[in-house]
Write a protein that holds these residues in place. Structure first.
Motif, PDB file in Angstrom:
ATOM      1  N   ASP A 100       9.182  15.460  20.036  1.00  0.00           N
ATOM      2  CA  ASP A 100       8.369  16.239  19.121  1.00  0.00           C
ATOM      3  C   ASP A 100       6.919  16.160  19.638  1.00  0.00           C
ATOM      4  O   ASP A 100       6.604  15.303  20.463  1.00  0.00           O
ATOM      5  CB  ASP A 100       8.493  15.629  17.727  1.00  0.00           C
ATOM      6  N   ASP A 102       3.546  16.821  17.530  1.00  0.00           N
ATOM      7  CA  ASP A 102       2.537  16.278  16.620  1.00  0.00           C
ATOM      8  C   ASP A 102       2.985  14.953  16.007  1.00  0.00           C
ATOM      9  O   ASP A 102       4.099  14.836  15.493  1.00  0.00           O
ATOM     10  CB  ASP A 102       2.230  17.289  15.504  1.00  0.00           C
ATOM     11  N   HIS A 103       2.116  13.983  16.056  1.00  0.00           N
ATOM     12  CA  HIS A 103       2.394  12.661  15.508  1.00  0.00           C
ATOM     13  C   HIS A 103       3.426  11.894  16.344  1.00  0.00           C
ATOM     14  O   HIS A 103       3.939  10.867  15.912  1.00  0.00           O
ATOM     15  CB  HIS A 103       2.886  12.740  14.053  1.00  0.00           C
ATOM     16  N   THR A 104       3.774  12.440  17.487  1.00  0.00           N
ATOM     17  CA  THR A 104       4.680  11.744  18.401  1.00  0.00           C
ATOM     18  C   THR A 104       4.003  11.596  19.759  1.00  0.00           C
ATOM     19  O   THR A 104       3.962  10.519  20.339  1.00  0.00           O
ATOM     20  CB  THR A 104       5.999  12.526  18.573  1.00  0.00           C
ATOM     21  N   ASP A 127       8.837  12.234  14.619  1.00  0.00           N
ATOM     22  CA  ASP A 127       8.400  11.481  13.439  1.00  0.00           C
ATOM     23  C   ASP A 127       8.965  12.009  12.137  1.00  0.00           C
ATOM     24  O   ASP A 127       8.821  11.371  11.106  1.00  0.00           O
ATOM     25  CB  ASP A 127       6.864  11.480  13.354  1.00  0.00           C
ATOM     26  N   ASP A 143      13.212  16.446  13.029  1.00  0.00           N
ATOM     27  CA  ASP A 143      13.382  16.113  14.456  1.00  0.00           C
ATOM     28  C   ASP A 143      14.700  15.382  14.666  1.00  0.00           C
ATOM     29  O   ASP A 143      15.443  15.660  15.612  1.00  0.00           O
ATOM     30  CB  ASP A 143      12.238  15.211  14.943  1.00  0.00           C
TER      31      ASP A 143
HETATM   32 MG   LIG Z   1       5.789  15.699  14.221  1.00  0.00          MG
END
Ligand SMILES: [Mg+2]
Length: 314
Positions: A8, A10-12, A133, A137
Protein backbone atom coordinates in the motif's frame (compact mmCIF):
# COMPACT_ATOMS: atom_id res chain seq x y z
CA UNK A 1 7.99 -16.98 -12.03
CA UNK A 2 8.70 -13.99 -9.84
CA UNK A 3 7.52 -13.31 -6.35
CA UNK A 4 6.55 -9.90 -5.04
CA UNK A 5 5.76 -7.81 -2.02
CA UNK A 6 2.78 -5.61 -2.84
CA UNK A 7 2.75 -2.41 -0.81
CA UNK A 8 0.00 0.00 0.00
CA UNK A 9 1.26 3.57 -0.39
CA UNK A 10 -0.19 5.93 2.26
CA UNK A 11 0.74 5.17 5.85
CA UNK A 12 2.81 2.22 4.64
CA UNK A 13 5.45 3.73 2.37
CA UNK A 14 4.91 7.45 2.89
CA UNK A 15 3.21 9.69 5.43
CA UNK A 16 -0.49 10.22 4.89
CA UNK A 17 -1.66 13.83 5.23
CA UNK A 18 -5.03 12.88 3.68
CA UNK A 19 -5.58 13.23 -0.06
CA UNK A 20 -1.96 14.04 -0.80
CA UNK A 21 -1.86 16.38 -3.78
CA UNK A 22 1.46 18.22 -3.47
CA UNK A 23 4.70 16.47 -4.52
CA UNK A 24 6.56 18.64 -1.99
CA UNK A 25 4.55 16.99 0.79
CA UNK A 26 5.82 13.49 -0.04
CA UNK A 27 7.70 12.14 2.97
CA UNK A 28 8.99 8.58 3.19
CA UNK A 29 8.34 6.75 6.44
CA UNK A 30 11.50 5.89 8.44
CA UNK A 31 13.47 2.92 7.15
CA UNK A 32 11.32 2.08 4.11
CA UNK A 33 14.30 2.23 1.74
CA UNK A 34 16.15 -0.32 3.89
CA UNK A 35 13.19 -2.68 3.89
CA UNK A 36 12.80 -2.38 0.11
CA UNK A 37 16.49 -3.00 -0.54
CA UNK A 38 16.49 -6.09 1.69
CA UNK A 39 13.42 -7.50 -0.03
CA UNK A 40 14.97 -6.86 -3.44
CA UNK A 41 18.10 -8.70 -2.37
CA UNK A 42 15.93 -11.65 -1.35
CA UNK A 43 14.49 -11.72 -4.87
CA UNK A 44 11.16 -9.98 -4.35
CA UNK A 45 9.73 -7.42 -6.71
CA UNK A 46 8.26 -4.38 -4.99
CA UNK A 47 4.89 -3.34 -6.40
CA UNK A 48 2.85 -0.47 -4.99
CA UNK A 49 -0.96 -0.73 -5.17
CA UNK A 50 -2.81 2.40 -4.10
CA UNK A 51 -6.44 3.53 -4.17
CA UNK A 52 -6.61 7.10 -5.44
CA UNK A 53 -10.24 8.15 -5.12
CA UNK A 54 -8.98 11.75 -4.95
CA UNK A 55 -8.87 11.59 -8.76
CA UNK A 56 -12.54 10.57 -8.97
CA UNK A 57 -13.38 13.28 -6.45
CA UNK A 58 -11.68 15.98 -8.55
CA UNK A 59 -9.02 16.72 -5.93
CA UNK A 60 -6.18 15.36 -8.05
CA UNK A 61 -5.45 14.69 -11.71
CA UNK A 62 -3.62 11.68 -13.05
CA UNK A 63 -0.86 14.04 -14.17
CA UNK A 64 -0.37 15.43 -10.66
CA UNK A 65 -0.45 11.90 -9.24
CA UNK A 66 2.37 10.97 -11.62
CA UNK A 67 4.38 13.91 -10.24
CA UNK A 68 3.80 12.69 -6.68
CA UNK A 69 4.96 9.22 -7.63
CA UNK A 70 7.96 10.62 -9.47
CA UNK A 71 8.93 12.48 -6.30
CA UNK A 72 8.45 9.31 -4.24
CA UNK A 73 10.69 7.39 -6.65
CA UNK A 74 13.26 10.20 -6.57
CA UNK A 75 13.45 10.18 -2.77
CA UNK A 76 13.85 6.39 -2.78
CA UNK A 77 16.51 6.58 -5.50
CA UNK A 78 18.45 9.10 -3.37
CA UNK A 79 18.63 6.37 -0.75
CA UNK A 80 19.50 3.62 -3.23
CA UNK A 81 16.09 1.95 -3.42
CA UNK A 82 13.54 1.60 -6.20
CA UNK A 83 10.04 0.33 -6.96
CA UNK A 84 9.36 -2.16 -9.74
CA UNK A 85 5.86 -0.86 -10.46
CA UNK A 86 3.12 1.39 -9.16
CA UNK A 87 -0.56 0.65 -9.79
CA UNK A 88 -3.31 3.03 -8.76
CA UNK A 89 -7.08 2.98 -8.92
CA UNK A 90 -8.54 6.39 -9.83
CA UNK A 91 -12.17 5.19 -9.68
CA UNK A 92 -14.80 5.63 -7.00
CA UNK A 93 -18.58 5.13 -7.34
CA UNK A 94 -19.27 8.43 -5.56
CA UNK A 95 -16.79 10.41 -7.63
CA UNK A 96 -17.65 13.80 -9.06
CA UNK A 97 -15.59 13.42 -12.25
CA UNK A 98 -17.74 11.45 -14.70
CA UNK A 99 -14.83 9.63 -16.26
CA UNK A 100 -13.87 8.06 -12.93
CA UNK A 101 -17.23 7.84 -11.12
CA UNK A 102 -17.73 4.09 -11.23
CA UNK A 103 -17.10 0.81 -9.46
CA UNK A 104 -13.84 -0.86 -10.36
CA UNK A 105 -12.29 -4.25 -9.74
CA UNK A 106 -9.02 -2.39 -9.29
CA UNK A 107 -10.17 -0.67 -6.13
CA UNK A 108 -9.08 -2.42 -2.94
CA UNK A 109 -10.48 -4.47 -1.19
CA UNK A 110 -10.94 -6.03 -4.63
CA UNK A 111 -7.71 -7.65 -5.78
CA UNK A 112 -7.64 -6.18 -9.31
CA UNK A 113 -4.41 -4.22 -8.98
CA UNK A 114 -2.57 -7.23 -7.55
CA UNK A 115 -3.90 -9.51 -10.29
CA UNK A 116 -2.91 -7.00 -12.96
CA UNK A 117 0.56 -6.65 -11.45
CA UNK A 118 0.95 -10.42 -11.28
CA UNK A 119 -0.01 -10.79 -14.92
CA UNK A 120 2.26 -8.03 -16.18
CA UNK A 121 5.28 -9.04 -14.08
CA UNK A 122 4.85 -12.83 -14.13
CA UNK A 123 4.33 -12.99 -10.38
CA UNK A 124 3.38 -16.12 -8.44
CA UNK A 125 0.78 -14.72 -6.02
CA UNK A 126 1.00 -17.74 -3.70
CA UNK A 127 4.66 -16.84 -3.08
CA UNK A 128 3.88 -13.16 -2.60
CA UNK A 129 2.84 -10.79 0.17
CA UNK A 130 0.55 -7.81 0.60
CA UNK A 131 1.54 -5.18 3.18
CA UNK A 132 -0.78 -2.35 4.15
CA UNK A 133 -2.27 -0.42 7.04
CA UNK A 134 -5.97 -0.81 6.39
CA UNK A 135 -8.36 -3.78 6.37
CA UNK A 136 -9.01 -3.29 2.67
CA UNK A 137 -5.31 -3.87 1.93
CA UNK A 138 -5.42 -7.12 3.85
CA UNK A 139 -8.63 -8.26 2.19
CA UNK A 140 -7.23 -7.50 -1.27
CA UNK A 141 -4.12 -9.52 -0.41
CA UNK A 142 -6.13 -12.49 0.80
CA UNK A 143 -8.42 -12.40 -2.24
CA UNK A 144 -5.38 -12.40 -4.52
CA UNK A 145 -3.97 -15.44 -2.71
CA UNK A 146 -1.08 -13.65 -0.99
CA UNK A 147 0.01 -13.73 2.61
CA UNK A 148 -0.62 -10.49 4.44
CA UNK A 149 1.00 -8.14 6.92
CA UNK A 150 -0.87 -5.32 8.60
CA UNK A 151 0.98 -2.13 9.53
CA UNK A 152 -0.09 -0.43 12.71
CA UNK A 153 2.01 2.69 13.06
CA UNK A 154 2.42 3.46 16.74
CA UNK A 155 -0.10 0.73 17.50
CA UNK A 156 -2.98 2.84 16.29
CA UNK A 157 -5.71 1.97 13.85
CA UNK A 158 -5.50 4.23 10.84
CA UNK A 159 -8.16 6.09 8.94
CA UNK A 160 -11.90 5.73 8.88
CA UNK A 161 -11.64 2.10 7.97
CA UNK A 162 -10.17 1.18 11.32
CA UNK A 163 -13.60 0.24 12.56
CA UNK A 164 -13.65 -2.81 10.32
CA UNK A 165 -11.69 -5.33 12.34
CA UNK A 166 -13.18 -8.44 10.77
CA UNK A 167 -10.27 -8.79 8.39
CA UNK A 168 -7.38 -10.63 10.00
CA UNK A 169 -3.87 -10.28 8.64
CA UNK A 170 -1.39 -13.11 8.93
CA UNK A 171 0.94 -10.81 10.88
CA UNK A 172 0.83 -7.37 12.44
CA UNK A 173 3.86 -5.09 12.69
CA UNK A 174 4.72 -1.47 13.46
CA UNK A 175 6.78 -0.53 10.41
CA UNK A 176 7.99 -1.73 7.03
CA UNK A 177 11.34 -2.88 8.38
CA UNK A 178 9.56 -5.32 10.68
CA UNK A 179 7.36 -6.40 7.77
CA UNK A 180 10.49 -7.14 5.72
CA UNK A 181 11.87 -9.21 8.61
CA UNK A 182 8.70 -11.31 8.63
CA UNK A 183 8.87 -11.87 4.88
CA UNK A 184 12.55 -12.85 5.01
CA UNK A 185 12.03 -15.10 8.02
CA UNK A 186 9.09 -16.90 6.44
CA UNK A 187 10.91 -17.17 3.11
CA UNK A 188 13.88 -18.72 4.85
CA UNK A 189 11.72 -21.19 6.75
CA UNK A 190 9.96 -22.27 3.58
CA UNK A 191 13.27 -22.67 1.72
CA UNK A 192 14.78 -24.65 4.58
CA UNK A 193 11.76 -26.95 4.68
CA UNK A 194 11.88 -27.52 0.94
CA UNK A 195 15.56 -28.48 1.08
CA UNK A 196 15.52 -30.47 4.34
CA UNK A 197 12.05 -32.02 4.51
CA UNK A 198 13.12 -35.72 4.52
CA UNK A 199 15.53 -35.34 7.44
CA UNK A 200 13.90 -32.59 9.47
CA UNK A 201 15.03 -33.28 13.02
CA UNK A 202 15.23 -30.02 14.92
CA UNK A 203 12.25 -27.69 14.85
CA UNK A 204 13.55 -24.22 15.49
CA UNK A 205 11.22 -21.30 15.06
CA UNK A 206 13.06 -17.97 15.13
CA UNK A 207 11.86 -15.79 17.96
CA UNK A 208 10.00 -12.61 17.13
CA UNK A 209 8.81 -11.16 20.38
CA UNK A 210 7.81 -7.84 18.88
CA UNK A 211 5.75 -9.43 16.16
CA UNK A 212 2.17 -10.27 16.88
CA UNK A 213 0.80 -12.93 14.56
CA UNK A 214 -2.96 -12.52 14.77
CA UNK A 215 -4.40 -15.38 12.80
CA UNK A 216 -4.95 -18.94 13.86
CA UNK A 217 -2.40 -20.23 11.38
CA UNK A 218 0.37 -18.07 12.79
CA UNK A 219 -0.55 -18.61 16.42
CA UNK A 220 -0.50 -22.36 16.09
CA UNK A 221 3.04 -22.31 14.75
CA UNK A 222 4.08 -23.38 11.33
CA UNK A 223 4.59 -27.12 11.00
CA UNK A 224 6.89 -26.47 8.07
CA UNK A 225 9.54 -25.12 10.41
CA UNK A 226 12.63 -27.22 9.89
CA UNK A 227 16.31 -27.04 10.85
CA UNK A 228 17.62 -23.53 10.36
CA UNK A 229 21.17 -22.82 9.34
CA UNK A 230 22.86 -19.42 9.10
CA UNK A 231 21.87 -18.43 5.58
CA UNK A 232 22.07 -15.21 3.61
CA UNK A 233 18.48 -14.57 4.51
CA UNK A 234 19.18 -14.85 8.22
CA UNK A 235 22.13 -12.54 7.92
CA UNK A 236 19.80 -10.04 6.24
CA UNK A 237 17.33 -10.53 9.07
CA UNK A 238 20.00 -9.77 11.60
CA UNK A 239 20.84 -6.61 9.72
CA UNK A 240 17.17 -5.69 9.61
CA UNK A 241 16.85 -6.29 13.35
CA UNK A 242 19.62 -3.79 13.89
CA UNK A 243 18.03 -1.34 11.47
CA UNK A 244 14.68 -1.73 13.19
CA UNK A 245 16.23 -0.67 16.48
CA UNK A 246 17.80 2.33 14.77
CA UNK A 247 14.48 3.27 13.17
CA UNK A 248 12.67 3.08 16.50
CA UNK A 249 15.39 5.07 18.20
CA UNK A 250 15.09 7.66 15.43
CA UNK A 251 11.33 7.79 15.93
CA UNK A 252 11.79 8.40 19.63
CA UNK A 253 14.51 10.98 19.18
CA UNK A 254 12.73 12.91 16.45
CA UNK A 255 12.57 16.59 17.35
CA UNK A 256 9.12 17.88 18.16
CA UNK A 257 8.17 21.44 19.09
CA UNK A 258 5.29 20.07 21.14
CA UNK A 259 7.62 17.79 23.08
CA UNK A 260 9.95 20.73 23.75
CA UNK A 261 7.04 22.96 24.79
CA UNK A 262 5.72 20.19 27.04
CA UNK A 263 9.10 19.88 28.75
CA UNK A 264 9.48 23.65 29.31
CA UNK A 265 5.96 24.04 30.65
CA UNK A 266 6.45 21.07 32.96
CA UNK A 267 9.59 22.67 34.38
CA UNK A 268 7.61 25.91 34.99
CA UNK A 269 4.87 23.86 36.66
CA UNK A 270 7.34 22.29 39.05
CA UNK A 271 8.90 25.69 39.77
CA UNK A 272 5.57 27.34 40.60
CA UNK A 273 4.57 24.38 42.72
CA UNK A 274 7.81 24.83 44.64
CA UNK A 275 7.02 28.54 45.14
CA UNK A 276 3.56 27.60 46.43
CA UNK A 277 5.00 25.14 48.93
CA UNK A 278 7.60 27.65 50.10
CA UNK A 279 4.92 30.30 50.58
CA UNK A 280 2.82 27.92 52.67
CA UNK A 281 5.79 27.07 54.83
CA UNK A 282 7.07 30.64 55.14
CA UNK A 283 3.94 32.72 55.63
CA UNK A 284 0.64 31.29 56.81
CA UNK A 285 -1.10 34.69 56.71
CA UNK A 286 -0.50 34.77 52.95
CA UNK A 287 -2.15 31.41 52.29
CA UNK A 288 -4.25 32.81 49.42
CA UNK A 289 -1.05 33.74 47.64
CA UNK A 290 0.21 30.17 47.99
CA UNK A 291 -3.08 28.76 46.68
CA UNK A 292 -2.76 31.09 43.68
CA UNK A 293 0.68 29.67 42.85
CA UNK A 294 -0.53 26.13 43.38
CA UNK A 295 -3.36 26.69 40.90
CA UNK A 296 -0.88 28.10 38.38
CA UNK A 297 1.28 24.99 38.84
CA UNK A 298 -1.68 22.66 38.25
CA UNK A 299 -2.72 24.60 35.14
CA UNK A 300 0.81 24.43 33.73
CA UNK A 301 1.01 20.73 34.50
CA UNK A 302 -2.24 20.08 32.63
CA UNK A 303 -0.96 22.19 29.73
CA UNK A 304 2.30 20.25 29.50
CA UNK A 305 0.50 16.90 29.60
CA UNK A 306 -1.73 18.16 26.79
CA UNK A 307 1.33 19.03 24.68
CA UNK A 308 2.82 15.58 25.29
CA UNK A 309 -0.48 13.92 24.48
CA UNK A 310 -0.88 15.81 21.20
CA UNK A 311 2.72 15.02 20.28
CA UNK A 312 2.20 11.30 20.92
CA UNK A 313 -0.98 11.16 18.86
CA UNK A 314 0.38 13.10 15.91
MG1 LIG B 1 -2.88 3.15 3.57
Amino acid sequence: MNRAVFLDRDHTLIEDPGYLSDPDAVKLLPGVELAIKSLHQAGYKIVVCTNQSAIARGILTEESLEKIHAEMRRQLADKGAHLDAIYYCPYHPEGTVDKYAMQSDLRKPKPGMLLKGAKEHDIDLSQSWMVGDSPRDIEAGHRAGCRTIRMRLGGEVSSAEGADEDVQADFTVRNLVDAARIVLRETDRTATWDSARPTAAVATAPAASEVQPDCARAQEGDPRAGPVSMSDSQVRMEILSHLRRLVRRGEHEEFSFLKLAGGIVQMLALLTLLIAVLKVLASHPRLNDAIFWALIAIALQVMSLTFFSIHRNK
